[in-house]
Design a protein around this motif. Structure first.
Motif, PDB file in Angstrom:
ATOM      1  N   LEU A   1      17.548  50.342  37.061  1.00 28.42           N
ATOM      2  CA  LEU A   1      17.924  48.987  37.471  1.00 28.42           C
ATOM      3  C   LEU A   1      17.005  47.886  36.935  1.00 28.42           C
ATOM      4  O   LEU A   1      17.263  46.708  37.173  1.00 28.42           O
ATOM      5  CB  LEU A   1      17.965  48.916  39.005  1.00 28.42           C
ATOM      6  CG  LEU A   1      18.891  49.921  39.696  1.00 28.42           C
ATOM      7  CD1 LEU A   1      18.787  49.773  41.201  1.00 28.42           C
ATOM      8  CD2 LEU A   1      20.324  49.749  39.223  1.00 28.42           C
TER       9      LEU A   1
ATOM     10  N   PHE B   1      16.647  45.354  50.404  1.00 26.82           N
ATOM     11  CA  PHE B   1      17.882  45.501  51.147  1.00 26.82           C
ATOM     12  C   PHE B   1      17.545  45.994  52.548  1.00 26.82           C
ATOM     13  O   PHE B   1      16.731  46.903  52.701  1.00 26.82           O
ATOM     14  CB  PHE B   1      18.802  46.527  50.480  1.00 26.82           C
ATOM     15  CG  PHE B   1      19.183  46.177  49.074  1.00 26.82           C
ATOM     16  CD1 PHE B   1      20.354  45.500  48.814  1.00 26.82           C
ATOM     17  CD2 PHE B   1      18.355  46.519  48.011  1.00 26.82           C
ATOM     18  CE1 PHE B   1      20.713  45.170  47.517  1.00 26.82           C
ATOM     19  CE2 PHE B   1      18.702  46.196  46.709  1.00 26.82           C
ATOM     20  CZ  PHE B   1      19.882  45.513  46.467  1.00 26.82           C
TER      21      PHE B   1
ATOM     22  N   LYS C   1      27.624  56.929  44.074  1.00 22.35           N
ATOM     23  CA  LYS C   1      27.919  55.498  44.191  1.00 22.35           C
ATOM     24  C   LYS C   1      27.603  54.999  45.587  1.00 22.35           C
ATOM     25  O   LYS C   1      27.606  55.762  46.542  1.00 22.35           O
ATOM     26  CB  LYS C   1      29.378  55.229  43.838  1.00 22.35           C
ATOM     27  CG  LYS C   1      29.664  55.556  42.380  1.00 22.35           C
ATOM     28  CD  LYS C   1      31.034  55.127  41.965  1.00 22.35           C
ATOM     29  CE  LYS C   1      31.181  55.480  40.485  1.00 22.35           C
ATOM     30  NZ  LYS C   1      32.354  54.958  39.899  1.00 22.35           N
ATOM     31  N   ASN C   2      27.348  53.688  45.696  1.00 25.37           N
ATOM     32  CA  ASN C   2      27.051  53.018  46.964  1.00 25.37           C
ATOM     33  C   ASN C   2      25.914  53.729  47.707  1.00 25.37           C
ATOM     34  O   ASN C   2      26.032  54.083  48.868  1.00 25.37           O
ATOM     35  CB  ASN C   2      28.302  52.920  47.836  1.00 25.37           C
ATOM     36  CG  ASN C   2      28.125  51.909  48.955  1.00 25.37           C
ATOM     37  OD1 ASN C   2      27.237  51.063  48.933  1.00 25.37           O
ATOM     38  ND2 ASN C   2      28.984  52.001  49.953  1.00 25.37           N
TER      39      ASN C   2
ATOM     40  N   LYS D   1      18.334  57.609  53.403  1.00 26.05           N
ATOM     41  CA  LYS D   1      18.474  56.792  52.184  1.00 26.05           C
ATOM     42  C   LYS D   1      17.457  57.224  51.131  1.00 26.05           C
ATOM     43  O   LYS D   1      17.789  57.344  49.948  1.00 26.05           O
ATOM     44  CB  LYS D   1      18.291  55.302  52.491  1.00 26.05           C
ATOM     45  CG  LYS D   1      19.320  54.729  53.423  1.00 26.05           C
ATOM     46  CD  LYS D   1      20.696  54.645  52.822  1.00 26.05           C
ATOM     47  CE  LYS D   1      21.621  53.875  53.735  1.00 26.05           C
ATOM     48  NZ  LYS D   1      22.901  54.470  53.931  1.00 26.05           N
TER      49      LYS D   1
ATOM     50  N   THR E   1      25.031  49.150  51.230  1.00 23.17           N
ATOM     51  CA  THR E   1      25.057  47.689  51.263  1.00 23.17           C
ATOM     52  C   THR E   1      24.801  47.163  49.864  1.00 23.17           C
ATOM     53  O   THR E   1      24.177  47.833  49.039  1.00 23.17           O
ATOM     54  CB  THR E   1      24.006  47.113  52.239  1.00 23.17           C
ATOM     55  OG1 THR E   1      24.121  45.684  52.257  1.00 23.17           O
ATOM     56  CG2 THR E   1      22.590  47.464  51.818  1.00 23.17           C
ATOM     57  N   ASN E   2      25.266  45.964  49.588  1.00 22.90           N
ATOM     58  CA  ASN E   2      24.935  45.295  48.334  1.00 22.90           C
ATOM     59  C   ASN E   2      24.396  43.894  48.604  1.00 22.90           C
ATOM     60  O   ASN E   2      24.369  43.043  47.735  1.00 22.90           O
ATOM     61  CB  ASN E   2      26.140  45.251  47.381  1.00 22.90           C
ATOM     62  CG  ASN E   2      27.297  44.462  47.955  1.00 22.90           C
ATOM     63  OD1 ASN E   2      27.211  43.858  49.021  1.00 22.90           O
ATOM     64  ND2 ASN E   2      28.415  44.469  47.244  1.00 22.90           N
TER      65      ASN E   2
ATOM     66  N   ILE F   1      21.474  41.563  49.053  1.00 26.57           N
ATOM     67  CA  ILE F   1      20.039  41.414  48.791  1.00 26.57           C
ATOM     68  C   ILE F   1      19.456  40.479  49.838  1.00 26.57           C
ATOM     69  O   ILE F   1      19.934  39.368  50.025  1.00 26.57           O
ATOM     70  CB  ILE F   1      19.777  40.875  47.374  1.00 26.57           C
ATOM     71  CG1 ILE F   1      20.292  41.867  46.327  1.00 26.57           C
ATOM     72  CG2 ILE F   1      18.286  40.603  47.169  1.00 26.57           C
ATOM     73  CD1 ILE F   1      20.272  41.343  44.904  1.00 26.57           C
TER      74      ILE F   1
ATOM     75  N   VAL G   1      13.342  48.766  43.912  1.00 25.10           N
ATOM     76  CA  VAL G   1      14.138  48.460  45.100  1.00 25.10           C
ATOM     77  C   VAL G   1      13.281  48.741  46.327  1.00 25.10           C
ATOM     78  O   VAL G   1      12.612  49.771  46.403  1.00 25.10           O
ATOM     79  CB  VAL G   1      15.437  49.298  45.136  1.00 25.10           C
ATOM     80  CG1 VAL G   1      16.064  49.292  46.526  1.00 25.10           C
ATOM     81  CG2 VAL G   1      16.432  48.782  44.110  1.00 25.10           C
TER      82      VAL G   1
END
Length: 152
Positions: free
Chosen positions: A140, A101, A3-4, A109, A8-9, A11, A144
């Motif tokens: 998704l 992001f 998760k996470n 990452k 950051t979330n 956009i 991304v």
């Protein structure tokens, strides 16, 4: 899945693929009642260090950026060389390509996302930072993009 994954979330950008950046930029400028930002060309391979699917790529694209408050709209017209832009445009036509992001720790990452079955598609450098497109489409329904700016 962990998760996470990005930390950051928020956009920061939506990228849209187009066949004609000049025509589409003007259409957006007219629609929003703003100035047409014009377009710029991504750096050549020796500057951008572009890699696509793990291989060096000569791919370039025309980019136009509309700053719309907290969100940036990026229009992308790719050249014909292999890239995520060209592949996606050929397969899906014009329209949304990615959500982006701003992150810190690009290498970590990318490793985390790959560990979660979200592989790196394309990466490169730009003045002041770097980008990476991650194949998150199955999960998704969109690619991304990670944007990491150099610390000042």
């Amino acid at each position: 899945m962990e998760k996470n994954l990005l930390g950051t979330n928020f956009i920061t950008q939506i990228g849209i693929l187009v066949h004609d950046i000049e025509k589409t930029s003007q259409a957006y400028a007219d629609f929003f009642g703003v100035n047409n930002p014009g377009w710029s060309l991504t750096g050549a391979r020796d500057v951008a260090q572009t890699e696509y699917r793990g291989e060096p790529s000569e791919a370039r694209a025309k980019l136009a950026f509309f700053n719309m408050g907290s969100l940036q709209l990026e229009l992308i017209e790719p050249d014909e060389k292999p890239s995520t832009w060209r592949e996606y445009l050929d397969e899906h036509g014009e329209g949304p390509h990615h959500i982006a992001f701003k992150i810190e720790g690009m290498r970590d990452k990318v490793t985390t996302l790959e560990r979660n079955q979200m592989p790196l598609l394309q990466k490169g450098e730009y003045t002041g930072g770097r980008y990476a497109y991650i194949d998150t489409f199955d999960t998704l329904k969109v690619i991304v993009e990670l944007l990491e700016n150099d610390k000042k």
